[in-house]
Design a protein around this motif. Structure first.
Motif, PDB file in Angstrom:
ATOM      1  N   ALA A   1       0.846  -1.197   0.000  1.00  0.00           N
ATOM      2  CA  ALA A   1       0.000   0.000   0.000  1.00  0.00           C
ATOM      3  C   ALA A   1       0.877   1.240   0.000  1.00  0.00           C
ATOM      4  O   ALA A   1       2.057   1.193   0.362  1.00  0.00           O
ATOM      5  N   VAL A   2       0.301   2.349  -0.413  1.00  0.00           N
ATOM      6  CA  VAL A   2       1.009   3.630  -0.450  1.00  0.00           C
ATOM      7  C   VAL A   2       0.225   4.658   0.346  1.00  0.00           C
ATOM      8  O   VAL A   2      -1.001   4.718   0.233  1.00  0.00           O
ATOM      9  N   LEU A   3       0.921   5.438   1.139  1.00  0.00           N
ATOM     10  CA  LEU A   3       0.260   6.521   1.867  1.00  0.00           C
ATOM     11  C   LEU A   3       1.200   7.719   1.957  1.00  0.00           C
ATOM     12  O   LEU A   3       2.423   7.562   1.910  1.00  0.00           O
ATOM     13  N   PRO A   4       0.637   8.920   2.077  1.00  0.00           N
ATOM     14  CA  PRO A   4       1.479  10.117   2.211  1.00  0.00           C
ATOM     15  C   PRO A   4       1.826  10.365   3.673  1.00  0.00           C
ATOM     16  O   PRO A   4       0.989  10.203   4.567  1.00  0.00           O
ATOM     17  N   VAL A   5       3.062  10.767   3.913  1.00  0.00           N
ATOM     18  CA  VAL A   5       3.491  11.163   5.261  1.00  0.00           C
ATOM     19  C   VAL A   5       4.348  12.416   5.142  1.00  0.00           C
ATOM     20  O   VAL A   5       5.003  12.639   4.127  1.00  0.00           O
ATOM     21  N   THR A   6       4.346  13.214   6.197  1.00  0.00           N
ATOM     22  CA  THR A   6       5.210  14.393   6.258  1.00  0.00           C
ATOM     23  C   THR A   6       6.443  14.049   7.071  1.00  0.00           C
ATOM     24  O   THR A   6       6.336  13.566   8.206  1.00  0.00           O
ATOM     25  N   LEU A   7       7.606  14.269   6.489  1.00  0.00           N
ATOM     26  CA  LEU A   7       8.864  13.998   7.183  1.00  0.00           C
ATOM     27  C   LEU A   7       9.377  15.258   7.866  1.00  0.00           C
ATOM     28  O   LEU A   7       8.902  16.361   7.610  1.00  0.00           O
ATOM     29  N   THR A   8      10.363  15.093   8.718  1.00  0.00           N
ATOM     30  CA  THR A   8      10.973  16.244   9.372  1.00  0.00           C
ATOM     31  C   THR A   8      11.748  17.078   8.352  1.00  0.00           C
ATOM     32  O   THR A   8      12.071  16.622   7.259  1.00  0.00           O
ATOM     33  N   ALA A   9      12.065  18.304   8.736  1.00  0.00           N
ATOM     34  CA  ALA A   9      12.697  19.247   7.808  1.00  0.00           C
ATOM     35  C   ALA A   9      14.044  18.760   7.298  1.00  0.00           C
ATOM     36  O   ALA A   9      14.486  19.164   6.222  1.00  0.00           O
TER      37      ALA A   9
END
Length: 205
Positions: free
Chosen positions: A116-124
């Protein structure tokens, strides 16, 4: 009148020779055309006009339709600019590379079978560091205080946002790029829970 007739006969003989030579030339050209093997059949496909970086959004000038020998093509390929323009690349491509359905981000071409694929926000710190195709471990909070590994060896399918432009005077940001990662379905709940608490840390493999 008597002197005119020999002259006329000479002109006629001369032009008969020219005509015969022309006919012979046409016959040779026709024979060579028949004997010359035809070129291989070609198909119009979408190719990269220049080197393209995975994660970048494709613009109209980045691609072109070219005729490629059909025998050299993969089973599936893109053949219309509308299939690629405005979509992020999932891989880097050299100039002239044929675009495949899996080369661009689409709902149908993101995840491998069973994943599966999902969007995540990573650290700067991920800005300019994490690229398409990287395998990363995702680190997040599984509670208010503890940090834990929430997914291992997740493949980065696309980098959707994030700027490489920064300077020592730039304001500090805690969030970095939004990336699409490919993981096992069983890992989705833990990743989603950790992502809801803020940007995820990562480890490069």
């Amino acid at each position: 009148m008597r002197s005119f007739r020999p002259r006329l006969r000479r002109l006629a003989r001369r032009y008969r020779r020219v005509a015969a030579a022309l006919m012979a030339g046409v016959a040779v050209w026709a024979a060579l055309s028949v004997l010359r093997p035809a070129g291989p059949p070609t198909t119009a496909v979408l190719v990269a006009e220049r080197a393209l970086v995975g994660g970048q959004t494709i613009a109209a000038g980045d691609i072109a339709v070219r005729q490629i020998p059909t025998d050299a093509l993969p089973a599936e390929y893109l053949d219309e600019p509308d299939q690629a323009v405005g979509r992020p690349l999932t891989v880097s491509l050299p100039p002239g590379a044929v675009l495949l359905p899996t080369s661009v981000v689409t709902k149908a071409a993101l995840a491998a079978p069973g994943l599966a694929v999902l969007p995540v926000t990573l650290t700067a710190t991920a800005v300019g560091l994490v690229e398409v195709g990287d395998r990363i471990d995702l680190l997040g909070s599984d509670s208010d205080t503890d940090t834990a590994l929430v997914a291992s060896a997740a493949r980065v399918v696309a980098v959707l946002t994030g700027s490489k432009d920064s300077s020592p005077l730039s304001p500090v940001s805690t969030s970095g790029p939004v990336v699409l990662v490919e993981v096992r379905p069983a890992a989705l709940p833990a990743i989603a829970a950790a992502a809801s608490r803020g940007p995820l840390g990562f480890g490069l493999r």
